[in-house]
Design a protein around this motif. Structure first.
Motif, PDB file in Angstrom:
ATOM      1  N   ALA A 158       0.833  -1.217   0.000  1.00  0.00           N
ATOM      2  CA  ALA A 158       0.000   0.000   0.000  1.00  0.00           C
ATOM      3  C   ALA A 158       0.852   1.246   0.000  1.00  0.00           C
ATOM      4  O   ALA A 158       0.596   2.216  -0.698  1.00  0.00           O
ATOM      5  CB  ALA A 158      -0.933  -0.026   1.217  1.00  0.00           C
ATOM      6  N   VAL A 159       1.903   1.185   0.808  1.00  0.00           N
ATOM      7  CA  VAL A 159       2.808   2.351   0.860  1.00  0.00           C
ATOM      8  C   VAL A 159       3.516   2.539  -0.461  1.00  0.00           C
ATOM      9  O   VAL A 159       3.680   3.633  -0.968  1.00  0.00           O
ATOM     10  CB  VAL A 159       3.809   2.169   2.019  1.00  0.00           C
ATOM     11  N   GLY A 160       3.932   1.442  -1.081  1.00  0.00           N
ATOM     12  CA  GLY A 160       4.639   1.539  -2.361  1.00  0.00           C
ATOM     13  C   GLY A 160       3.749   2.008  -3.483  1.00  0.00           C
ATOM     14  O   GLY A 160       4.194   2.632  -4.411  1.00  0.00           O
ATOM     15  N   CYS A 161       2.463   1.778  -3.469  1.00  0.00           N
ATOM     16  CA  CYS A 161       1.548   2.185  -4.549  1.00  0.00           C
ATOM     17  C   CYS A 161       1.087   3.625  -4.440  1.00  0.00           C
ATOM     18  O   CYS A 161       0.522   4.175  -5.366  1.00  0.00           O
ATOM     19  CB  CYS A 161       0.327   1.248  -4.551  1.00  0.00           C
ATOM     20  N   THR A 162       1.238   4.265  -3.288  1.00  0.00           N
ATOM     21  CA  THR A 162       0.798   5.664  -3.130  1.00  0.00           C
ATOM     22  C   THR A 162       1.819   6.603  -3.774  1.00  0.00           C
ATOM     23  O   THR A 162       2.990   6.613  -3.390  1.00  0.00           O
ATOM     24  CB  THR A 162       0.655   6.025  -1.646  1.00  0.00           C
ATOM     25  N   PRO A 163       1.434   7.425  -4.837  1.00  0.00           N
ATOM     26  CA  PRO A 163       2.404   8.295  -5.525  1.00  0.00           C
ATOM     27  C   PRO A 163       2.821   9.476  -4.660  1.00  0.00           C
ATOM     28  O   PRO A 163       2.042   9.981  -3.862  1.00  0.00           O
ATOM     29  CB  PRO A 163       1.623   8.779  -6.753  1.00  0.00           C
ATOM     30  N   ASP A 164       4.049   9.919  -4.867  1.00  0.00           N
ATOM     31  CA  ASP A 164       4.570  11.100  -4.169  1.00  0.00           C
ATOM     32  C   ASP A 164       4.224  12.336  -4.997  1.00  0.00           C
ATOM     33  O   ASP A 164       4.779  12.553  -6.075  1.00  0.00           O
ATOM     34  CB  ASP A 164       6.081  10.961  -3.997  1.00  0.00           C
ATOM     35  N   GLU A 165       3.280  13.174  -4.529  1.00  0.00           N
ATOM     36  CA  GLU A 165       2.775  14.321  -5.295  1.00  0.00           C
ATOM     37  C   GLU A 165       3.588  15.592  -5.074  1.00  0.00           C
ATOM     38  O   GLU A 165       3.323  16.617  -5.697  1.00  0.00           O
ATOM     39  CB  GLU A 165       1.317  14.592  -4.911  1.00  0.00           C
ATOM     40  N   SER A 166       4.567  15.608  -4.236  1.00  0.00           N
ATOM     41  CA  SER A 166       5.307  16.845  -3.939  1.00  0.00           C
ATOM     42  C   SER A 166       6.026  17.422  -5.152  1.00  0.00           C
ATOM     43  O   SER A 166       6.007  18.649  -5.358  1.00  0.00           O
ATOM     44  CB  SER A 166       6.290  16.607  -2.792  1.00  0.00           C
ATOM     45  N   PRO A 167       6.669  16.646  -6.051  1.00  0.00           N
ATOM     46  CA  PRO A 167       7.309  17.258  -7.241  1.00  0.00           C
ATOM     47  C   PRO A 167       6.299  17.922  -8.157  1.00  0.00           C
ATOM     48  O   PRO A 167       6.560  18.972  -8.737  1.00  0.00           O
ATOM     49  CB  PRO A 167       7.995  16.069  -7.916  1.00  0.00           C
ATOM     50  N   PHE A 168       5.114  17.313  -8.309  1.00  0.00           N
ATOM     51  CA  PHE A 168       4.092  17.894  -9.181  1.00  0.00           C
ATOM     52  C   PHE A 168       3.586  19.217  -8.630  1.00  0.00           C
ATOM     53  O   PHE A 168       3.334  20.162  -9.368  1.00  0.00           O
ATOM     54  CB  PHE A 168       2.927  16.915  -9.353  1.00  0.00           C
ATOM     55  N   ARG A 169       3.427  19.248  -7.302  1.00  0.00           N
ATOM     56  CA  ARG A 169       2.975  20.500  -6.692  1.00  0.00           C
ATOM     57  C   ARG A 169       3.990  21.619  -6.939  1.00  0.00           C
ATOM     58  O   ARG A 169       3.636  22.750  -7.261  1.00  0.00           O
ATOM     59  CB  ARG A 169       2.769  20.302  -5.182  1.00  0.00           C
ATOM     60  N   GLU A 217       6.164  21.866  -9.365  1.00  0.00           N
ATOM     61  CA  GLU A 217       6.154  22.243 -10.786  1.00  0.00           C
ATOM     62  C   GLU A 217       4.938  23.102 -11.115  1.00  0.00           C
ATOM     63  O   GLU A 217       5.029  24.078 -11.869  1.00  0.00           O
ATOM     64  CB  GLU A 217       6.153  20.981 -11.647  1.00  0.00           C
ATOM     65  N   ASN A 218       3.779  22.702 -10.504  1.00  0.00           N
ATOM     66  CA  ASN A 218       2.571  23.502 -10.721  1.00  0.00           C
ATOM     67  C   ASN A 218       2.736  24.923 -10.192  1.00  0.00           C
ATOM     68  O   ASN A 218       2.276  25.897 -10.804  1.00  0.00           O
ATOM     69  CB  ASN A 218       1.368  22.830 -10.057  1.00  0.00           C
ATOM     70  N   GLU A 219       3.382  25.036  -9.040  1.00  0.00           N
ATOM     71  CA  GLU A 219       3.606  26.362  -8.472  1.00  0.00           C
ATOM     72  C   GLU A 219       4.490  27.210  -9.386  1.00  0.00           C
ATOM     73  O   GLU A 219       4.250  28.395  -9.596  1.00  0.00           O
ATOM     74  CB  GLU A 219       4.246  26.235  -7.080  1.00  0.00           C
ATOM     75  N   VAL A 220       5.530  26.551  -9.934  1.00  0.00           N
ATOM     76  CA  VAL A 220       6.422  27.267 -10.855  1.00  0.00           C
ATOM     77  C   VAL A 220       5.653  27.736 -12.091  1.00  0.00           C
ATOM     78  O   VAL A 220       5.782  28.870 -12.553  1.00  0.00           O
ATOM     79  CB  VAL A 220       7.606  26.375 -11.259  1.00  0.00           C
ATOM     80  N   LEU A 221       4.824  26.826 -12.628  1.00  0.00           N
ATOM     81  CA  LEU A 221       4.041  27.165 -13.815  1.00  0.00           C
ATOM     82  C   LEU A 221       3.057  28.293 -13.519  1.00  0.00           C
ATOM     83  O   LEU A 221       2.864  29.197 -14.337  1.00  0.00           O
ATOM     84  CB  LEU A 221       3.291  25.929 -14.323  1.00  0.00           C
ATOM     85  N   LYS A 222       2.426  28.215 -12.336  1.00  0.00           N
ATOM     86  CA  LYS A 222       1.486  29.274 -11.968  1.00  0.00           C
ATOM     87  C   LYS A 222       2.184  30.623 -11.889  1.00  0.00           C
ATOM     88  O   LYS A 222       1.676  31.640 -12.362  1.00  0.00           O
ATOM     89  CB  LYS A 222       0.831  28.943 -10.626  1.00  0.00           C
ATOM     90  N   ARG A 223       3.384  30.629 -11.274  1.00  0.00           N
ATOM     91  CA  ARG A 223       4.118  31.889 -11.162  1.00  0.00           C
ATOM     92  C   ARG A 223       4.507  32.422 -12.547  1.00  0.00           C
ATOM     93  O   ARG A 223       4.454  33.620 -12.804  1.00  0.00           O
ATOM     94  CB  ARG A 223       5.361  31.700 -10.286  1.00  0.00           C
TER      95      ARG A 223
END
Length: 236
Positions: free
Chosen positions: A22-33, A35-41
């Motif tokens: 279960a732990v291995g299947c949960t994606p780590d969303e921190s890099p996407f966040r 990148e989204n912040e950079v794109l928003k800026r």
């Protein structure tokens, strides 16, 4: 008892594996966040830049419109000034023509008296041609014009008084002034009138009387010179 212990161990192992899965299947969303912040800026920055460019474009367009209006106003003012200058020039030309006509009329009336006793001739040339020859003849003989009035039908010349001082006691000098009138006639003819105010001058500036015949001879000399010039192909 032993079987129960094995079952418990197996259950724990399976549970551990499920937790790990279960732990291995949960994606780590921190890099996407991030990148989204950079794109928003970047989007916000680009939108701000675009807004600034649009504002600058509006200001520039306003300046262009203002300059175009100033150019149109300047052209309108220039055209109005040109029209006014043209109108004034036309009025001045009309006034000049009227003044010349009045002067010619006055001169004609006065010449009716002055021409009495003057020598005259009718020349087979149009008045403008005769006028040019008369002016050349006067200049060639050292006579400067004091008055010169020309219209389509009349021309009047009055010269300055030309003085030739006496060379000695035995030889008198002279002084003379010409009054010349031209009148256009039908069939390209021109009437020429020449009146001379001729006088003899002795030593000391004493004026001697001259005969009418001597004055008439002076007038005929100028008429003959004008006729000879008109007969020359180079003059006509």
């Amino acid at each position: 008892m032993r079987n129960e212990t094995l079952l418990v161990r197996w259950s724990l192992q399976v549970g551990s594996l499920l937790v790990l899965a279960a732990v291995g299947c949960t994606p780590d969303e921190s890099p996407f966040r991030a990148e989204n912040e950079v794109l928003k800026r970047q989007v916000i920055k680009q939108e701000s830049l675009l807004s600034s460019l649009q504002d600058g474009s509006k200001v520039m367009q306003q300046q262009i419109d203002l300059l175009n209006q100033e150019i149109r106003d300047a052209k309108s003012t220039t055209e109005a000034a040109k029209a006014e200058a043209k109108h004034q020039a036309e009025q001045l030309e009309l006034q000049l023509a009227e003044t010349k006509r009045m002067i010619a009329t006055q001169m004609t009336e006065s010449l009716k008296v002055e021409e009495k006793g003057a020598q005259s001739d009718t020349l087979p040339r149009p008045m403008p041609t005769v006028a040019k020859v008369v002016e050349d003849a006067l200049a060639r003989n050292g006579y400067h014009l004091k008055v010169s009035v020309k219209t389509d039908q009349r021309a009047v010349y009055v010269t300055e008084r030309k003085i030739s001082n006496p060379a000695s006691l035995e030889v008198t000098g002279s002084r003379n002034q010409y009054l010349i009138s031209l009148q256009a006639l039908p069939d390209s003819l021109t009437k020429l009138g020449v009146k001379a105010e001729f006088e003899r001058v002795a030593q000391g500036g004493r004026i001697l009387t001259v005969s009418h015949e001597e004055t008439s001879e002076i007038e005929r000399r100028l008429i003959n010179e004008i006729n000879k010039a008109l007969e020359s192909p180079a003059k006509t």
